[in-house]
Write an enzyme that holds these catalytic residues in place. Sequence first.
Site, short mmCIF file in Angstrom:
data_model
loop_
_atom_site.label_atom_id
_atom_site.label_comp_id
_atom_site.label_asym_id
_atom_site.label_seq_id
_atom_site.Cartn_x
_atom_site.Cartn_y
_atom_site.Cartn_z
N LYS A 107 0.85 -1.20 0.00
CA LYS A 107 0.00 0.00 0.00
C LYS A 107 0.88 1.24 0.00
CE LYS A 107 -3.91 2.00 2.62
NZ LYS A 107 -4.80 1.83 3.78
N SER B 231 -9.93 -0.29 6.98
CA SER B 231 -9.32 -0.18 5.65
C SER B 231 -8.65 -1.42 5.10
CB SER B 231 -8.31 0.96 5.64
OG SER B 231 -8.97 2.17 5.42
N SER C 151 -9.68 2.08 2.80
CA SER C 151 -8.79 2.78 1.91
C SER C 151 -7.81 1.89 1.16
CB SER C 151 -8.02 3.83 2.71
OG SER C 151 -7.18 3.21 3.66
N1 GLN Z 1 -13.00 4.49 6.18
C1 GLN Z 1 -12.44 4.88 7.44
C2 GLN Z 1 -12.00 6.32 7.38
O1 GLN Z 1 -12.19 6.93 6.38
C3 GLN Z 1 -11.30 3.97 7.80
C4 GLN Z 1 -10.08 4.24 7.02
C5 GLN Z 1 -8.93 3.40 7.42
O2 GLN Z 1 -9.08 2.38 8.08
N2 GLN Z 1 -7.74 3.86 7.06
O3 GLN Z 1 -11.48 6.84 8.33
#
Ligand code: GLN
Length: 485
Positions: A79, A178, A154
């Site tokens: 990532k 994410s 994400s």
């Molecule tokens: N979707 C969640 C956010 O926008 C979690 C994102 C993540 O786990 N990095 O904060």
Amino acid sequence: MELWKRSLVELSSLVRSKEVKPSEIVQAFIERKNNVEKKIKAYVTVTDEIAMEEAKKKDDDVVTLQTIPTLFGLPIAIKDNISTKGIRTTCSSKMLENFVPVFDATVVERLKESGYIITGKTNLDEFAMGSSTENSAFFTTRNPWDLERVPGGSSGGSAATVASGMVPASLGSDTGGSIRQPAAFCGVVGLKPTYGRVSRYGLVAFASSLDQIGPITRTVEDAALMMNIIAGRDHRDSTSKAVPVPNYLDFVGREINGLKIGIPKEFFPEDLDSQIRDILLQMVKRLEGEGATVEEISLPNTKYAIETYYIIAPSEASSNLARFDGVRYGYRAKDYTDIDSMYAKTRDEGFGTEVKRRIMVGTYVLSSGYYDAYYLKAQKVRTLIYQDFMRAFEKVDVIITPTTPDVAFKIGEKSSDPIQMYLSDIFTVSINLATLPAISVPCGLKEGLPVGLQVIGRPFDEGSIISVADRVEKISQIYRIFPNV
Ligand code: GLN
């Protein structure tokens, strides 16, 4: 079977028995990538040349090495918020578009010691803030099961690379879901370790008390293999814990006879999609049939999880992202009159809308007068959420929930409404708030799209969730299906 369809464990044994050369494996995955990546757009940066060069070196080393490490010659995607020495690490942000780190994250260092080969850096929502990759400053990644749909986020790029067979495994990061949510949307396995299990050194910080790095793979066994390599105390991350790391592969293929499974009623609300509910509960029945006991439990403070998360995560983000000011890292605005205007223009031009929204919310709830009303209160509720889980774990060994309220949504469907987007994390954020380990494993299909089942464990008991997820995988057999890209 084509090489690109094989699991890490299978590929590892092919290399170690010298049946297949690392360069043949890397070549097979590059060809697969060349066939599908134009449609999916999972990578921000592709490192084919580095990969082939490394693979050829490893072809020679295989002949002479006494012991061949586990991941020797195996391609893995990273990532793009995890630091890779000499390879651009952008966080899918304009702010870091040309940023090349001078060091490797600890997890990357450990993969290297095990002989892995980097295939590239995968797309994400800018600074990992989002649930669809639509917040990437560069482009949106597409779901390999349906190109009109999001891969989740994400870590959408990391999940899409694995789901489409471009790599057997990737690394993601999980602050509120994410790893697990994109794994669920893409029909692959995603494991978020206990907070402190895996070093965060070299992970670009979003919300430091919630962030964890973890594997995304096609099989549970491969997730266990990856955990063997990345887990453990690291002196460069003071929040990583010196809890002994078991051999996670020992938890694969175990019977679940006698295991106590909790089903929290708050995660199966009245308005939960009925097909998702049926698929999940049928699987739970099967597990019961294998000798597990199932009981309904309650996690009453779940109803505050989204609000609590969206106070704590932005607070930490507003502080962590203060470093991006045009002085030390990344982008700097071109035209400015004095230092204040340089800061302001740099941050205005370098950050996207969602990142700015989080910084503003975070700064607001931390400011004098609001701190007690929002931030402090959220911290208290966080403790209540943790206590709910600990009380439940006095009665049960693992907890099963849906990973997401529904299957992958359409691109554009939620992008104009942040609240709708935030609600897609409703079943994942409380696990980060409570620091617990959790895994998402595919357990069925709804109208041709994968449905994820989440198994949550006690702190540092990744082993039990691996055992249960492994049973789910063997029953559902979804991992055998490759989406038609
Ligand atoms: N979707 C969640 C956010 O926008 C979690 C994102 C993540 O786990 N990095 O904060």
